[in-house]
Every structure is written in structure tokens, then in C-alpha cells.
Scaffold this active site. Sequence first.
Site, mmCIF file in Angstrom:
data_model
loop_
_atom_site.group_PDB
_atom_site.id
_atom_site.type_symbol
_atom_site.label_atom_id
_atom_site.label_comp_id
_atom_site.label_asym_id
_atom_site.label_seq_id
_atom_site.Cartn_x
_atom_site.Cartn_y
_atom_site.Cartn_z
ATOM 1 N N LYS A 32 0.852 -1.191 0.000
ATOM 2 C CA LYS A 32 0.000 0.000 0.000
ATOM 3 C C LYS A 32 0.885 1.237 0.000
ATOM 4 C CE LYS A 32 -1.629 2.427 3.315
ATOM 5 N NZ LYS A 32 -2.006 3.848 3.321
ATOM 6 N N ASP A 59 -3.251 4.282 -2.438
ATOM 7 C CA ASP A 59 -4.196 4.817 -1.455
ATOM 8 C C ASP A 59 -4.126 6.351 -1.429
ATOM 9 O OD1 ASP A 59 -6.034 4.938 0.624
ATOM 10 O OD2 ASP A 59 -4.510 4.640 2.176
ATOM 11 N N LYS A 61 -7.013 8.289 -1.729
ATOM 12 C CA LYS A 61 -8.263 8.809 -1.139
ATOM 13 C C LYS A 61 -8.778 10.022 -1.907
ATOM 14 C CE LYS A 61 -7.197 7.211 3.579
ATOM 15 N NZ LYS A 61 -5.822 6.691 3.382
ATOM 16 N N ASP A 64 -13.076 14.898 -4.874
ATOM 17 C CA ASP A 64 -13.227 16.169 -5.580
ATOM 18 C C ASP A 64 -14.492 16.059 -6.423
ATOM 19 O OD1 ASP A 64 -12.607 18.685 -6.925
ATOM 20 O OD2 ASP A 64 -10.526 18.316 -6.323
ATOM 21 N N THR A 115 -9.985 5.578 10.477
ATOM 22 C CA THR A 115 -9.827 4.915 11.779
ATOM 23 C C THR A 115 -9.228 5.838 12.825
ATOM 24 O OG1 THR A 115 -7.753 3.966 10.957
ATOM 25 C CG2 THR A 115 -9.707 2.566 10.874
ATOM 26 N N ARG A 205 3.004 0.637 10.629
ATOM 27 C CA ARG A 205 4.030 0.849 11.641
ATOM 28 C C ARG A 205 4.414 -0.373 12.473
ATOM 29 N NH1 ARG A 205 1.471 6.626 13.218
ATOM 30 N NH2 ARG A 205 -0.347 5.460 12.492
#
Length: 224
Positions: A32, A59, A61, A64, A115, A205
Amino acid sequence: MTSPIWIAIDTPELDRAREIVTRVKRHVGGIKLGLEFFAANGRAGVRTMALLGLPIFLDLKLHDIPNTVAKAIQALRPLSPAILTVHAAGGRAMMEDAKAAAPNGTKVVAVTVLTSLDQSDLLAAGVSGDPHDQVMRLAAAAREAGLDGVVCSGEEVAAVHKSWPDGFFVVPGVRPADGVLSDQKRVVTPRQALDRGASILVIGRPITQASDPDAAVRAIEATL
């Protein structure tokens, strides 16, 4: 069997990104690449990462007006990403145009509620109800628009899967039982997310910041 774990690479450093993926690529299903990576490295960086032989989840996102999102996706077509994200809050017309503009074989999925947000954050933004209600509303809109699935937390994925049995569900914010939450608020363990209906798990992470990323991803894989 392909691993459901997709590694989130959000560093702007291309060499660092390649190093991490090279170390873990036998144990993950895809890469990703987020906004931070794309802003620093652009389409050339995506092509470089694709040479490592894993599917790419782009990714970005996108959110518009419909024409702008469609044109942006057309510009990304040569990259043939396996997965591409737009924001469900952009509305049905935007989502329809996004799917129409995407390459064949690219799953277009809609981000529902990040999240990192909880109910107080939604209220501050003028959204009534709790995150679960908002996710269900946006998932229904994404399905009606013809998208392939949605991005949602592990807390909502079971309900979304029940209402959309053949959907594709991306669950980020996944943390091992002993993991650090960082800026995530609505989290579940990898095992919980899969049991509840996740199609893929996006994990960053806990793997990328580990002293031994390969050992970290194998430890997560063992819980699945």
C-alpha cells in the site's frame, strides 16, 4: 495462498521503502502506497515499487468533483494499480465516474470513516450518529455506485460484510494485541479483522518500524 497482509509504506524515502518491502515480500500480499509516498515520488516511484513483484494498492483517497476525480484516475491508468481509493463522502456521481475511469482489473474502494476518527470527531464535523451508522450509510452508497468495496475499521466490517456479502473490504488500523495505537482510535487485532470479514489487512508501523520487519510480519502471520 496469498497473504491477506498488505504492508503500508508511507515513508517519502524510496530507498527505505524498497528496503522494507524487499525484506518482507515473501510474507505479504501487496504494497500500500499512500499520499506521503506518492507526493514525494510520484508515478515513477510507484513503478519502481511495482518492480518488486507485488500488487500495488494506491491509497490516494481521491475526493473532488466527479470530473476532476475521473481525470485524475485516467492519469493513473498506466500504473494499473490493483486497488485504488476514493472518499465515499464525494457522492454517488463521483464514485460512479471513478469506477468508470479505472482500468479493468483495478478494484475501486471507498473510504468510509477514517480509523483516526471517533464519534466526537464526527459530531464536530456535523455528522450525526456514531461511526458505525456513518460507515453503513457510506458503504450502501458505494455499493449503489458500483464500487468494488470499502475501507472501514474492524469494528464495522462484520456489519458491512453482512449487508454486502460479495464486497471487497480493506481494514486498516490493525494492531497486534500488544501493539501501540499511535494515532488510531478504532482498532482490532489482525485475527479479529479477518474473522469479521476483512478481505485484506493494511498494516504499517507495527511492521515498518520494527527492528526486524520480517520477524514482525511473520509473528502477525502466525496469529492468522
